[in-house]
Design a protein around this motif. Structure first.
Motif, short mmCIF file in Angstrom:
data_model
loop_
_atom_site.label_atom_id
_atom_site.label_comp_id
_atom_site.label_asym_id
_atom_site.label_seq_id
_atom_site.Cartn_x
_atom_site.Cartn_y
_atom_site.Cartn_z
N ILE A 84 0.87 -1.18 0.00
CA ILE A 84 0.00 0.00 0.00
C ILE A 84 0.90 1.22 0.00
CG2 ILE A 84 -1.78 1.32 1.19
CD1 ILE A 84 -2.48 -1.25 2.75
N ARG A 85 0.62 2.14 -0.92
CA ARG A 85 1.39 3.38 -0.91
C ARG A 85 0.58 4.50 -1.55
NH1 ARG A 85 6.22 2.20 -5.31
NH2 ARG A 85 4.87 2.10 -7.13
N PHE A 86 0.84 5.71 -1.09
CA PHE A 86 0.34 6.91 -1.73
C PHE A 86 1.43 7.39 -2.68
CE2 PHE A 86 -2.07 6.82 2.20
CZ PHE A 86 -3.33 7.20 1.78
N ASN A 87 1.04 7.82 -3.87
CA ASN A 87 1.99 8.33 -4.86
C ASN A 87 1.62 9.74 -5.26
OD1 ASN A 87 3.32 5.85 -4.88
ND2 ASN A 87 2.08 5.08 -6.57
N LEU A 88 2.61 10.60 -5.33
CA LEU A 88 2.43 11.99 -5.73
C LEU A 88 3.31 12.24 -6.95
CD1 LEU A 88 2.41 15.10 -3.44
CD2 LEU A 88 3.79 15.08 -5.52
N TYR A 89 2.67 12.58 -8.06
CA TYR A 89 3.36 12.88 -9.32
C TYR A 89 3.28 14.39 -9.54
CZ TYR A 89 2.47 7.90 -9.84
OH TYR A 89 2.39 6.55 -9.63
N PRO A 90 4.40 15.12 -9.37
CA PRO A 90 4.37 16.58 -9.50
C PRO A 90 4.09 17.04 -10.93
CG PRO A 90 6.41 15.83 -8.43
CD PRO A 90 5.71 14.62 -8.98
N ASN A 91 3.48 18.19 -11.04
CA ASN A 91 3.28 18.86 -12.32
C ASN A 91 4.65 19.39 -12.75
OD1 ASN A 91 2.83 20.76 -14.34
ND2 ASN A 91 0.95 21.53 -13.43
N ILE A 92 5.14 18.89 -13.86
CA ILE A 92 6.44 19.35 -14.37
C ILE A 92 6.28 20.20 -15.63
CG2 ILE A 92 7.72 17.45 -13.31
CD1 ILE A 92 7.97 16.24 -16.17
N GLY A 93 5.05 20.67 -15.88
CA GLY A 93 4.80 21.55 -17.00
C GLY A 93 4.37 20.87 -18.28
N LYS A 94 4.39 19.54 -18.27
CA LYS A 94 3.89 18.80 -19.43
C LYS A 94 3.41 17.43 -18.95
CE LYS A 94 8.38 17.11 -21.02
NZ LYS A 94 9.26 17.00 -22.17
N LEU A 95 2.51 16.84 -19.72
CA LEU A 95 1.98 15.52 -19.37
C LEU A 95 3.00 14.46 -19.81
CD1 LEU A 95 -0.90 14.37 -18.31
CD2 LEU A 95 -0.94 13.41 -20.58
N VAL A 96 3.49 13.70 -18.85
CA VAL A 96 4.47 12.65 -19.12
C VAL A 96 3.83 11.30 -18.84
CG1 VAL A 96 6.68 11.65 -18.42
CG2 VAL A 96 6.42 14.14 -18.54
N GLU A 97 3.87 10.42 -19.83
CA GLU A 97 3.44 9.04 -19.63
C GLU A 97 4.65 8.23 -19.17
OE1 GLU A 97 1.89 7.65 -23.40
OE2 GLU A 97 -0.15 8.10 -22.74
N HIS A 98 4.51 7.58 -18.02
CA HIS A 98 5.59 6.73 -17.53
C HIS A 98 5.55 5.39 -18.25
CE1 HIS A 98 4.78 9.50 -14.00
NE2 HIS A 98 5.94 9.88 -14.51
N ASP A 99 6.62 4.63 -18.13
CA ASP A 99 6.70 3.34 -18.81
C ASP A 99 5.64 2.37 -18.32
OD1 ASP A 99 8.95 4.30 -20.12
OD2 ASP A 99 10.36 3.33 -18.74
N LEU A 100 5.18 1.50 -19.22
CA LEU A 100 4.30 0.40 -18.81
C LEU A 100 5.05 -0.49 -17.83
CD1 LEU A 100 2.76 -0.63 -22.24
CD2 LEU A 100 1.49 0.26 -20.29
N HIS A 101 4.32 -1.00 -16.86
CA HIS A 101 4.92 -1.91 -15.88
C HIS A 101 3.84 -2.81 -15.31
CE1 HIS A 101 3.18 1.20 -13.29
NE2 HIS A 101 3.16 0.27 -12.34
N GLU A 102 4.27 -3.86 -14.64
CA GLU A 102 3.40 -4.73 -13.86
C GLU A 102 3.77 -4.52 -12.41
OE1 GLU A 102 4.39 -8.61 -15.26
OE2 GLU A 102 3.72 -8.19 -17.30
N ASP A 103 2.78 -4.41 -11.53
CA ASP A 103 3.12 -4.24 -10.11
C ASP A 103 3.91 -5.44 -9.62
OD1 ASP A 103 1.85 -1.80 -10.12
OD2 ASP A 103 -0.02 -2.59 -9.32
N TYR A 104 3.43 -6.62 -9.93
CA TYR A 104 4.11 -7.88 -9.64
C TYR A 104 3.81 -8.82 -10.80
CZ TYR A 104 4.55 -5.83 -5.06
OH TYR A 104 4.84 -4.97 -4.04
N GLN A 105 4.65 -9.82 -11.04
CA GLN A 105 4.49 -10.68 -12.21
C GLN A 105 3.65 -11.91 -11.93
OE1 GLN A 105 8.48 -11.28 -13.65
NE2 GLN A 105 8.48 -9.32 -14.69
N TYR A 106 2.70 -11.79 -11.06
CA TYR A 106 1.74 -12.85 -10.78
C TYR A 106 0.37 -12.19 -10.58
CZ TYR A 106 3.18 -11.31 -6.11
OH TYR A 106 3.51 -10.55 -5.02
N ASN A 107 -0.69 -12.95 -10.82
CA ASN A 107 -2.03 -12.39 -10.69
C ASN A 107 -2.28 -11.90 -9.27
OD1 ASN A 107 -2.45 -13.10 -13.33
ND2 ASN A 107 -3.85 -14.77 -12.89
N HIS A 108 -2.77 -10.69 -9.16
CA HIS A 108 -3.14 -10.09 -7.87
C HIS A 108 -4.06 -8.91 -8.16
CE1 HIS A 108 0.25 -7.67 -9.24
NE2 HIS A 108 -0.21 -6.69 -8.48
N ASN A 109 -4.72 -8.45 -7.14
CA ASN A 109 -5.63 -7.31 -7.28
C ASN A 109 -4.89 -6.00 -7.03
OD1 ASN A 109 -8.05 -8.95 -7.57
ND2 ASN A 109 -7.72 -9.48 -5.43
#
Length: 165
Positions: A84-109
Motif C-alpha cells: 500500500i502506498r500513496f503516490n504523488l506525481y508533480p506537475n512538471i509543465g507537461k503531461l508525461v506518460e511513464h513506462d508500462l509496468h506490472e506491479d508484480y508478475q503474478y495475478n493479484h488485485n
C-alpha cells in the motif's frame, strides 16, 4: 482473473474520503522522493515521483495503515496485503506518460484511488485510459501492464495504490 479494469465513481463514503484526503494533503504528511517510476534503473529525468509507503515487505511502514483499515476490510475485502502506498506525481509543465509496468508478475488485485481530479490518468497496454477523478477507483489485475502519468492542470496528481489478494 478478469483483466478489464473496473471503474467506480464516488467509491468511498464522503466523510471517510474527506478524512483520508485531508490527511494526505496536509503539510505534515511525509513524502519520500523516488528517482524511478516504473522500472529499476530508469534513466529519464522526467520519470520521478514522491511516495508514502504504508505497507510493504510484509509489514506496516507507516502508522497511517490504521487509517486504512475501514477501506481494506469494508471496500476491498482484502485477505492479504502485498503493498500500500500513496503516490504523488508533480506537475512538471507537461503531461508525461511513464513506462508500462506490472506491479508484480503474478495475478493479484490492484486498486488505484484518485485523490484529486486532474488531467493525468492510469493507462493500460490496450489503450484504455482511466482519468484521475476525485474519489474514483479503478480495480484491475496488477500483473496487467499499466502506466501512470503526471498532470498539467493541478500542482500534483495524487493516488492511493493498494496491491492485495
Amino acid at each position: 482473473m478478469n483483466t478489464t479494469p473496473k471503474i467506480i465513481d464516488n467509491w468511498l463514503e464522503q466523510d471517510y474520503y474527506d478524512h483520508l484526503k485531508n490527511s494526505v494533503f496536509s503539510t505534515s504528511f511525509p513524502w519520500v522522493f523516488c528517482q524511478e517510476v516504473a522500472n529499476l534503473g530508469e534513466m529519464n529525468d522526467e520519470h520521478f515521483f514522491f511516495t508514502h509507503r504504508v505497507f510493504d515487505r510484509f509489514e506496516p511502514q507507516s502508522s497511517f495503515v490504521k487509517e486504512l483499515d475501514h477501506l481494506l476490510v469494508n471496500y476491498l475485502q482484502v485477505k492479504s496485503i502485498i503493498r500500500i502506498r500513496f503516490n504523488l506525481y508533480p506537475n512538471i509543465g507537461k503531461l508525461v506518460e511513464h513506462d508500462l509496468h506490472e506491479d508484480y508478475q503474478y495475478n493479484h488485485n490492484t486498486a488505484v484511488l484518485y485523490l484529486n481530479t486532474c488531467n493525468g490518468y492510469t493507462g493500460f497496454e490496450d489503450g484504455t485510459k482511466v482519468e484521475s477523478v476525485d474519489n474514483r477507483v479503478v480495480l484491475f489485475d496488477g500483473s496487467t501492464p499499466h502506466r501512470s502519468t503526471t498532470c498539467t492542470d493541478q500542482k500534483a496528481r495524487i493516488v492511493l495504490s493498494v496491491s492485495y489478494f
